[in-house]
Design an enzyme around this catalytic site. Structure first.
Site, PDB file in Angstrom:
ATOM      1  N   CYS A 110     -62.784  -9.285  11.189  1.00 47.14           N
ATOM      2  CA  CYS A 110     -63.524  -8.152  10.627  1.00 47.14           C
ATOM      3  C   CYS A 110     -63.557  -8.235   9.100  1.00 47.14           C
ATOM      4  O   CYS A 110     -64.494  -7.776   8.466  1.00 47.14           O
ATOM      5  CB  CYS A 110     -62.931  -6.831  11.079  1.00 47.14           C
ATOM      6  SG  CYS A 110     -61.145  -6.754  10.863  1.00 47.14           S
TER       7      CYS A 110
ATOM      8  N   HIS B  54     -57.819  -3.229   9.464  1.00 47.22           N
ATOM      9  CA  HIS B  54     -59.198  -3.380   9.899  1.00 47.22           C
ATOM     10  C   HIS B  54     -60.104  -3.221   8.681  1.00 47.22           C
ATOM     11  O   HIS B  54     -59.864  -2.368   7.841  1.00 47.22           O
ATOM     12  CB  HIS B  54     -59.499  -2.312  10.949  1.00 47.22           C
ATOM     13  CG  HIS B  54     -60.850  -2.492  11.581  1.00 47.22           C
ATOM     14  ND1 HIS B  54     -61.210  -3.652  12.234  1.00 47.22           N
ATOM     15  CD2 HIS B  54     -61.935  -1.676  11.629  1.00 47.22           C
ATOM     16  CE1 HIS B  54     -62.451  -3.522  12.670  1.00 47.22           C
ATOM     17  NE2 HIS B  54     -62.904  -2.351  12.311  1.00 47.22           N
TER      18      HIS B  54
END
Length: 1081
Positions: free
Chosen positions: A205, A419
């Site tokens: 990500c 993330h």
């Protein structure tokens, strides 16, 4: 254009916020011990609360002998949860801890739940040192656990003085608040926003958010399209082509785009893509690569034009007439956010004059960390403010330095990993979009800006009647990188990019890919209307048997297949076959295949005229209940004397269709020679001349017949008695007979596998293994063809023979981890597994790789020994030498010291040695000479050997032996004491002042006067320093006896750590957690 990022993250606070399966070890079956643990849940309501605190008390913590451990199940928000820990780390030297959906395996398809939660390890001495980390996550089948791979260093956790382990008990807390789920699966990003996302390969990500940001800088995208590539390039081998392909798909695709081709072009294997990296590092490396690839092309210099800025370094000496100016270029500016309320305050800090004094003169190093305090950044950034105070005197003042915010890269979770996603406004309009891997959503300005300022957020009380303080969650999502575009260059940078910017060969290639994808999608959507009919013929058997396959008759995936609408009459399908193979309809006879109970797959019976009159869709049901989309057939065609097709012979119950394979023991070859109808009452003896003809033998050649019965899980191939009838030998339609010349007794020596059963056994078990040296675990060194049934000795003998070694017991083997693509941490024990097949198994996957090493003594002998790594500190020389000591497991510490004495240089012949346990720069133990070495662990602590100084041997009644440690205060961690350097013992005499002790310490450590004058001295108890004056009596402080042991009362020497780092680590076996980003091509 400016990209801004906070400073590099502090390594000490490593943490990684991922589902635990994302790590290199991959998904694994759970092997979990159940220790003595107790758990409690404090909830806000007795029913099922939307938020609750769960407490897990784990006893005998340091003795847990399991890789992972689950808590009891607890209920929050209607769901079952549990905490998952890795007591020795999930392949890192930190405690790993996750929140797990306890019943994920049994939940319905497409389930999803969203929770904000914190996990904590309680400090049982000082609650303020409790370590608590929080995050939020949308749990689903793919990510059913989430948390922190590097929660806290094992060194801190297992250090009894730190207070996290008291009486070998660890207390873990989980605060969980369940929130409303966003429907993740039905969201159509293209339809809702006009943009598509990027698929996450594991932990990519961080790369996806950067790629989306770069893609949405149209000038950059245009430059990438204009990089020269050719139709002969392969995307997986060319970064420019892979990036062009990716950008084209982001522009024209309707669904999320994969990044595998791009990471392949970087030269990354899957292990690299499972490593969480730093966005800023990847941005620099990628930009440098592209800059390099753009040289000598029409787009040379684009990267510099877009991203390059300059800063000036001025150095002016105060006492000397010396000035120096240095101009340096940058692609991104790294701003310090600590103690700054907004971007402007960071810029003020960036340009402020800094006095370099004392220790700072030569050593100006920034330590950054993740800050979750509130920090603001403006939509418009004016770098001309206050009379251009940020600009150097040489800057071009005619250009207006007003910048507009284009994108915000956000990092949620902990310092390492977590993330990443991005908020971008592609056209600089008021509409922001959130790019979160595959999902793109419209967002308002408040979310893009306000929510990324960090700080704390209080969850509303769900049950105000209860006397519970609401949970406070740190807002663990922070803007991490900001991209600003200069107003005056806006039109140039946010330019129009259309098809004519894309090379024609690229358009053709990508359109073709797109069409193929669309065709596949269409076929998938219409699959229920069609049947795939796979037609095997005699020609397929001739081609495949002995090459691709040895058992059964055909690989159905390699035969001609037809996609036929279900309502098509079968007779019409026969016409299609006639066209394809040139066999008129009247000469075709089709057989249905059947899977037998012994897992073989054979032609079973011909289709009846009634079945042939049906539609294709009705037929399917007869042969295959499981796979509704496929129909497998065998096409029987009889040839006459002139080799032309003739009508198939009548088939009654008396006729049996048999298939024949011929084996040649000298060539070790098996091939298909044909099929025959025989009568059930007939005998093999009646067809021998026909079989000799098929084989090309003389009519009277003596042959042996075997029936191939099955091959899973083992081979069954039995001799056929030629005098019994076929029915008596239990032969039926579709059976296979293998035959060979009758072996002469004297010729059997020339063949490794003299008959059909031995050859089929060999084929079934053969395994080509790729061997790699354990020192070079990425490179295949040699391959050996072995048998899966080989035992341990067979395998090492073959390896030793290949390496030209006389003694195979010196070979040690290590298995391969299929998920991490690395050697397993522990080698295979001597004769520790039954067969080669066991060595190659990793949970439910089989690999073909083994690692080998050549030992200096036989492995059985080594396994009877305990190997310890001991660091020997010389009494007078400044040197540390690591010695590997191998002794029988029942040996004592006294034996280790005697062995060492024969290897090291002593200051005088009668010197005595002692062995210490040193952990994180503290001495925990002096080993008694009679302690057995079998239980000594050198994996986490360093074993140190040293001479016992003479003064310690003659302690007076009032002398004390104290611990002396080096320390400094960590400015980033609430002034917490950090130990470093080599700890040592010192004798202090009664009534001795600090001034007198200092003289002895300076002499012992040989520190120059100038440096020593800056050192401070403190008495430390449980981490709290009390600074001492020269006149203080040192021994008066060391009167107390403390339950936590001598190491927690020590004399501390406070100074900066200037010593070069030792070349050995405290823990020799530590896994590397993070590698620098490298793009190899």
């Amino acid at each position: 254009m400016t990209l801004m990022t906070p400073p590099p993250l502090d390594q000490e606070d490593d943490e990684m916020l991922v589902p635990h399966t994302d790590l290199v070890d991959g998904p694994q079956p759970m092997e979990v011990a159940q220790p003595d643990t107790a758990s409690t849940v404090d909830a806000q309501t007795v029913e099922d609360p939307p938020s609750a605190r769960f407490t897990w008390t784990i006893e005998n913590f340091s003795r847990l002998n399991t890789k992972k451990l689950y808590s009891d199940v607890f209920y929050v928000g209607g769901y079952k949860w549990r905490v998952l820990i890795f007591p020795k780390g999930n392949n890192v030297d930190h405690l790993s801890m996750y929140l797990d959906v306890a019943d994920s395996a049994t939940l319905p398809y497409g389930w999803s739940r969203y929770a904000q939660f914190s996990l904590a390890v309680i400090n049982q001495i000082h609650n303020k040192f409790t370590i608590r980390k929080d995050t939020q996550h949308q749990f689903n089948a793919r990510e059913s656990d989430w948390g922190f791979t590097s929660f806290m260093p094992l060194g801190e956790l297992y250090d009894p003085a730190r207070g996290y382990l008291v009486n070998d008990t660890c207390i873990v807390e989980a605060d969980v608040a369940v929130r409303r789920v966003i429907d993740y699966w039905t969201h159509d990003s293209k339809k809702e926003t006009g943009y598509v996302g990027l698929k996450n390969q594991g932990a990519t990500c961080y790369m996806n958010s950067l790629l989306q940001t770069l893609y949405h800088i149209p000038y950059f995208r245009k430059a990438v399209y204009h990089m020269p590539t050719t139709e002969n390039d392969m995307p997986s081998g060319s970064i420019p082509l892979a990036l062009q392909s990716l950008f084209y798909k982001l522009q024209y695709s309707d669904t999320s785009v994969a990044t595998k081709e791009l990471t392949k072009s970087f030269g990354w294997d899957t292990y690299d893509s499972f490593m969480q990296h730093d966005v800023q590092e990847l941005n620099r490396v990628l930009c440098e690569k592209l800059e390099d690839k753009m040289k000598g092309t029409v787009v040379e210099g684009t990267i510099q034009q877009l991203f390059e800025g300059h800063h000036m370094n001025y150095i002016e000496c105060i006492n000397v007439d010396y000035k120096s100016t240095r101009k340096e270029s940058f692609y991104d500016l790294q701003l310090d956010v600590k103690g700054c309320r907004d971007v402007y305050a960071s810029f003020d800090k960036y340009v402020e004059v800094e006095r370099l004094e004392g220790d700072n003169k030569y050593h100006a190093e920034i330590h950054g960390l993740q800050i979750n305090d509130r920090y603001e950044f403006p939509l418009q950034l004016d770098l001309d403010r206050e009379n251009g105070k940020y600009l150097s005197p040489e800057a071009d003042r005619s250009v207006r330095n007003l910048y507009t915010l284009h994108s915000v890269l956000v990092h949620s979770g902990g310092v390492h990993g977590g993330h990443y996603y991005a908020y971008i406004r592609p056209t600089l309009s008021d509409q922001w979009f959130k790019f979160d891997d595959e999902r793109v959503t419209k967002e308002d300005i408040k979310r893009a800006l306000e929510e990324q300022y960090g700080g704390e957020e209080e969850l509303p009380q769900t049950n105000p009647g209860f006397n519970n303080a609401p949970f406070k969650f740190t807002k663990y999502s922070n803007a991490y990188m900001l991209v600003y575009i200069r107003e005056s260059d806006k039109e140039k940078i946010i330019c129009n990019v259309d098809e004519k910017d894309i090379a024609e060969h690229l358009r053709i290639r990508l359109k073709k890919e797109q069409e193929e994808k669309e065709q596949k999608r269409k076929e998938k959507a219409e699959a229920h209307l069609y049947t795939i009919i796979k037609v095997a013929r005699n020609e397929d058997l001739i081609e495949q048997i002995g090459r691709d396959i040895y058992f059964d008759l055909v690989d159905h995936d390699k035969v001609r297949s037809f996609r036929i609408q279900k309502q098509t009459p079968f007779n019409l399908f026969k016409e299609e076959v006639a066209k394809e193979f040139g066999i008129p309809v009247q000469f075709q006879r089709f057989w249905l295949w059947a899977k037998r109970q012994n897992h073989t797959y054979r032609p079973n019976r011909p289709l009846t005229p009634q079945e042939e009159a049906q539609s294709v869709g009705q037929l399917r049901e007869v042969s295959n209940k499981a796979n509704h989309a496929e129909l497998k057939l065998f096409l029987e065609v009889e040839l006459g004397q002139d080799l032309r097709p003739v009508p198939p012979p009548e088939k009654t119950k008396e006729e049996i269709l048999l298939f024949f394979k011929l084996y040649d023991p000298l060539k070790e070859e098996l091939r298909y020679v044909g099929r025959l109808f025989v009568k059930g009452s007939g005998k093999p003896i009646e067809i021998l001349s026909k079989l000799n003809e098929l084989a090309g033998f003389s009519p009277n050649e003596e042959i042996e017949l075997f029936e191939e019965i099955k091959f899973e899980p083992n081979v069954m191939c039995e001799h056929i008695d030629k005098r019994l009838t076929f029915r008596a030998s239990q032969l039926e339609d579709g059976d296979i007979i293998c035959y060979q010349r009758l072996l002469q007794i004297d010729s059997s020596q020339q063949s490794r596998y003299p008959d059909v059963p031995s050859f089929l056994e060999y084929v079934h078990n053969r395994q080509v293994v790729r061997f790699r040296s354990l020192e070079k675990p990425k490179e295949d060194e040699f391959c050996l063809e072995l048998s899966k049934l080989f035992n341990y000795d067979d395998v090492v003998e073959r390896v030793a023979a290949h390496l030209g070694l006389d003694d195979s017991s010196k070979i040690r083997l290590t298995s391969h981890n299929c998920y991490s693509q690395q050697p397993k941490p522990q080698p295979i024990k001597y004769r520790g597994v039954e067969h080669l097949s066991d060595m190659l198994l990793h949970y439910n996957q089989t690999s073909d790789i083994l690692y080998y090493e050549v030992l200096d003594i036989p492995l059985p002998e080594l396994q009877g020994l305990k190997t310890l790594k001991v660091a020997f500190h010389h009494a007078t020389k400044e040197e540390v030498v690591i010695h590997t000591i191998r002794l029988p497991k029942q040996s004592t510490v006294g034996d280790v010291i005697n062995d060492l004495k024969s290897k090291v240089e002593l200051s005088h012949p009668n010197a005595e040695l002692r062995l210490l346990e040193v952990f994180y720069h503290k001495i925990y133990k002096i080993f008694p000479l009679n302690e057995k070495i079998e239980n000594i662990n050198d994996q986490y602590w360093t074993l140190r050997a040293e001479e016992i100084p003479e003064e310690e041997k003659n302690l007076g009644p009032h002398d004390r032996l104290i611990h002396v440690y080096h320390f400094m205060k960590d400015t980033t961690q609430n002034q917490q004491v950090q130990n470093f350097g080599e700890p040592f013992f010192l004798v202090i005499h009664e009534g001795e002042t600090l001034a007198e002790v200092k003289v002895r310490i300076q002499k012992k450590l040989q520190v120059p006067d100038e440096e020593f004058s800056k050192w401070k001295f403190a008495f430390l108890s449980l981490g709290r320093p009390e600074y001492l004056q020269d006149s203080d009596i040192v021994s008066s402080r060391f009167q107390r006896r403390d339950v936590y042991g001598a190491w927690e009362q020590y004399l501390g020497l406070e100074h900066s750590d200037n010593a070069p780092k030792r070349s050995y680590a405290a823990n020799q076996n530590r896994h590397t957690f993070e590698k620098p980003v490298k793009i190899y091509n």
